[in-house]
Every structure is written in C-alpha cells, then in structure tokens.
Design a protein around this motif. Sequence first.
Motif: not given
Lengths: 332, 332
Positions: B141-170
């Motif tokens: 796309s215009t500013w992207t090689a490969g696929r653009r990052g869009v709505g999935g980001t919201v789900l990723l931030e929520k789900i990874a955030g829950a793992a981090a909050e629960a004390g998972a390591d990096l």
Amino acid sequence: MKKIMNAVADIVRESCEGFALAHADLVRLSTDPLFLCRADSMSGRVGLLSGGGSGHEPLHSGFIGRGMLSAACPGEVFTSPVPDQMLAATKAISGGKGVLYIVKNYTGDVMNFELAAELAAAEGIEVQSVVIGDDVAVEDSTWTAGRRGVGGTVLLEKIAGAAAEAGADLAEVKKVAEGVMENVRSMGLALTGATVPAAGKPNFVLADDEMELGIGIHGEPGRERTAMKSADELVDALLGPIIGDLGLGRGEEVIAFTNGMGGTPLLELYVAHRQVVKHLEGLGVRVARHLVGNFITSLEMQGMSITLMRASAEQLRLWDAPVVTPALRWGA
Amino acid sequence: MKKIMNAVADIVRESCEGFALAHADLVRLSTDPLFLCRADSMSGRVGLLSGGGSGHEPLHSGFIGRGMLSAACPGEVFTSPVPDQMLAATKAISGGKGVLYIVKNYTGDVMNFELAAELAAAEGIEVQSVVIGDDVAVEDSTWTAGRRGVGGTVLLEKIAGAAAEAGADLAEVKKVAEGVMENVRSMGLALTGATVPAAGKPNFVLADDEMELGIGIHGEPGRERTAMKSADELVDALLGPIIGDLGLGRGEEVIAFTNGMGGTPLLELYVAHRQVVKHLEGLGVRVARHLVGNFITSLEMQGMSITLMRASAEQLRLWDAPVVTPALRWGA
C-alpha cells in the motif's frame, strides 16, 4: 445520501437487532412493540424508562444496564416513540416499586409519555415522570415549548440510575432526578447538518467557514450562524451562557461533559475539553468529574455540546457508583 | 476545512492535554517528548508500548490502563511518532521485565520503533516487537510493504495486555501477541474521505453514490471504487475476503469487531453488525464475543471496517479479563 443501511423503513429495527446481538449479556430486545430492556430482573427496584427518536445513539439504548436505565423505547429517526412501546416497556421493567419516566422536553415525547403513564396507571403500575430541558441556547424551539432536553439527560440517567440501583423508592429517585435538572445546563454547536434517512438530504447546510451556535440535536435553529472560530473561542462561546444560567461561582464543583454530535473525532473533542477545564479553572470552578465522547449525538452531524452540572458530594457519589451498560461502564 | 482546533501545529499536543485532564485517574502525560503512560506503576510487569500517527483515536492513547497498553506515543496526524518519544516512553514503563512494542505495519512506524528498540537496548532495557498487518484488502500500500495494520491492533492490544497484566514474561506476552496476529484479519470501506489538518482538504473525494472498498485508515487506496450498496451487501463484501483469508469454517468461534471510521453513527454500525452475525451464523461460525463502535478511526471519515479473530478458549479468557482504560472497560 450515503448511509450504511438497507431499506430506510428498516434502519431502526435492524440497528436495534444488531445492538441486542452485540450486547446480549446486558439487554433484551422486543421487536413488537419495539423496546430494549435490561436482561436481569428489576424485581424490588424502581424502573427507569427513557426513550425518544433514534439517531442520538448511544442515547438511550446504550445506557441500559446495571446502575442506569432499565429500558429504552426507540422511535423512528428524530421521531417520538409511541405510547404502546412505552406501556410494554413499563410492564417489562415493573418490579413492584414503580417506574420513573425520563423524558427529554420535545412536544411529541412529552405527550406520548403522558399517555403511557395513564395507561400504566390503569394497569396498576405507579409511574412518575421528569421532563428535562437543559439547553440554554433558546427559550422555545421547533418541537419544544420551553427549553430542549439535551446532554444533561445523560447525567440524569446515570445519577438517577445509581439511586434506583441502590434501592431508593420512587419518590426518592424522582427527587434525585430533579436535583440533577436544577443543576445541569448545556449548549451545542454544529459545523455540518445531518441527514435523516427518510428525508434523504441534510436538515440544513452550512457554508465552508460557517457554524451554528446553539444548535438542537435535531438540527433545530440555534442562536446565530457565524464565521468559524478557534476551538478555544467556540468553547468560551458555549460556556458563557451555561455558566451564567447556572450562576456558577468560585469554589463550586462541577461534572464537565464535552459531547460530540456524532461526526466529530475524539481528537477535536479533547482539544475542546482542554479549554473547558482551563476556562472553569480560571473562574475558580473545579472540574470534579469529566466525561468526553459521543454520548448524545445527531446522526453524523459534526459539532459538539458542552454540559455542566453543579455537583454536591452526594451527586458525585451517585456519579461514581458502578455502571455497567454498553456505552458507559465503570466501577464494576 | 472546519475543525474544532486552534493552530494546526497545536492540535495533537492540545488534544493530549485535554485527554490527560479528562483521564487523570488512568494516564499521565509527558509533553516533551510527547507520550502518555499509565498512572500506576509497571514494576514487575512487562510493559506494552504502541503508537502511531494521530487521527485514529481512541487508538492508541484510549487503550492505556490496567489490562491493556502501558504507554502510547502519538505522532502528528497520520505521521509516525519519532524514536525519542518511544525511548522516553519505554523508560517510563520499564518495570524490569522488558517492553513489547506493538507496531502497525507502516514503513515510518516500523523504522522508528526499530530505532527506538536499539536505543532502549543500549540503555539496558530488553525490547521485543510485533508488527501487525491484518488488512486483507491489498498486498502492498501507499506507506506499507506487505499488509497494513488496522482493526486487529485493538484486539491484539487487549489480549496481549491481559497476559502482561497477569504477570507473563516478555517471551510469553510476545507469543500471545503473535497468536492474535495469526488469527485476525480485517477489511474496511469508506463513504467519504477525511481532512488532515495540515493539508486543509480531503485526502480523497467520492461521488454521491460512490464508496471505496478496502480503504486504508489513512485513506490509502483500496480494491475498487464502486456504486453504493445496501448495508448487508457491504458487510458481505468485506466478510468474503476476511473469511477466505482466515480459512474460517463451520464450528469455529470468533471475536467479531465492527468498527466505525469516525464519522459513521452507531445507528448504522449496529445495522452492519447485525449482518456480520447473520452471515457468520449462516456459515456455522459462532460469534463468541462482540465489539461495536469507533475504536480505530480515520478522523471524520464515514465508513467502517470489520475485523474477525479466530479465538481459542485461552484467547477468549484473555479477552474477558478486566480492562480499565478510557475507551475500553469491563470486568473490574
């Protein structure tokens, strides 16, 4: 007109169906007559019913749930719901302690909720009503004698809902609602009009450098059309009449609510809210609580409204109480 | 151009200031360099940092708080933030267990987050990164090689955030984020363009009966411009490529996210979401969780995107975990 819809005649029902699918944990849908109500029982609690024309979402359906509304009746877009809807919703949420109707001051809404209250009384359900008119922009308006009901409705539904959830009786919940109405004022502005699906064209058109101050949530005329101003000037123009009407003075505390009309991005709403806080701080008024976002909208209209409520410690406690609805959640 | 702003050069900073005033219970603002981070300590937990151009609010700042992001770096409108911001935010949220960068796949963002990761490593902070590209509309796309990052980001931030909050390591949090990326796909459409403040005119113009399928969140070209269709047809046109790319089949469970581009009312988004659910049910795919609203926007653009994520029981558990942020709250 470009809208994400199927047939114009189906937009409200289909939207309610999608809403009920998305929020099945919180709400139940009746399609005939059309209303939405809490998924859990209202037994032993005062019911809170509101409603009005569609097109202002999330108001009112988005505020159904624990600590806020018990049910909402959506009318067609910008059109009052009818007494049959209200009566059916009243029965659905009647838990033996009566039902409070929360009515925005528009002639059709007021008349239809009055009729519904009579029908409910005939069926043995005690109903009380409050009619909110918090818009300081104009004294009478296109569909309103007296002031229009706007953003203050959101605060009223939250605070009265907290009282009902805590087990207050009907007279007490009504008194809490009246306490909000005495202390809340709003004013809005538009940068663009909005298109009612059945009309197919914008309800009004503003020039490229023009805005309307004091707009209603159905596009009712405001105080004046003027040249576009900076965000800080726009905020000051809205706050002046609100603060004057409330008679707010140094040392008082308010809930400050910066609301988007539907088509204005959060990026801009927060620029406005910054000036709301700065303006009030300059007057020695403390913003005790904040609400920013699109909560009472006018379809895709670009613009905003500001609502201020002078808040007592008890009102802040009710504001802070847990709320679990599709559009407003905290504390639980 | 009519926007609720003061000087164009100040819109992002002033908006962040208003945001920090409104949400002082949850976030802290640094203005130089500009970033927002959690008000509480990240000690002993993996930090989650995201960021990108402004104009997509509530993404990312609105997702800062318990159970989601630790910090966000806002760039100018539709412009990547710079490494200095990212490094300062990384230090602010470093709690001794490392920091995960969540990067939407745009060339500037990817480059600047890579530089920031090197700078952070030089200061002894372990950083890992994930680059999300969930938009199935186009390959590059215009500013992207490969696929653009869009709505999935919201789900990723929520789900990874829950793992981090629960004390998972990096390493574990990164693995959870990668598990989201493998299973989430999105596609959007526009009914109107949007106006970047510094440009002063719309990024593109569509005719009265025209829409663009596969639009990017910065107005990047999609697959085609076609005549306006019904809501159900629009939804089907978005779902086809998403479902095909995910290889979704009968008996699977998904999180379905119907997102507004900023200027489309909730009334319409729920009409669309109704068809999302019906379409999936027709294929024997169960919608286990729903999200509907304006969560990753493109200023005042009218339009929507749909995101589907194939969700395991563990991913649903992380989705349901408590989240307390300005824009997403539940369960606590």
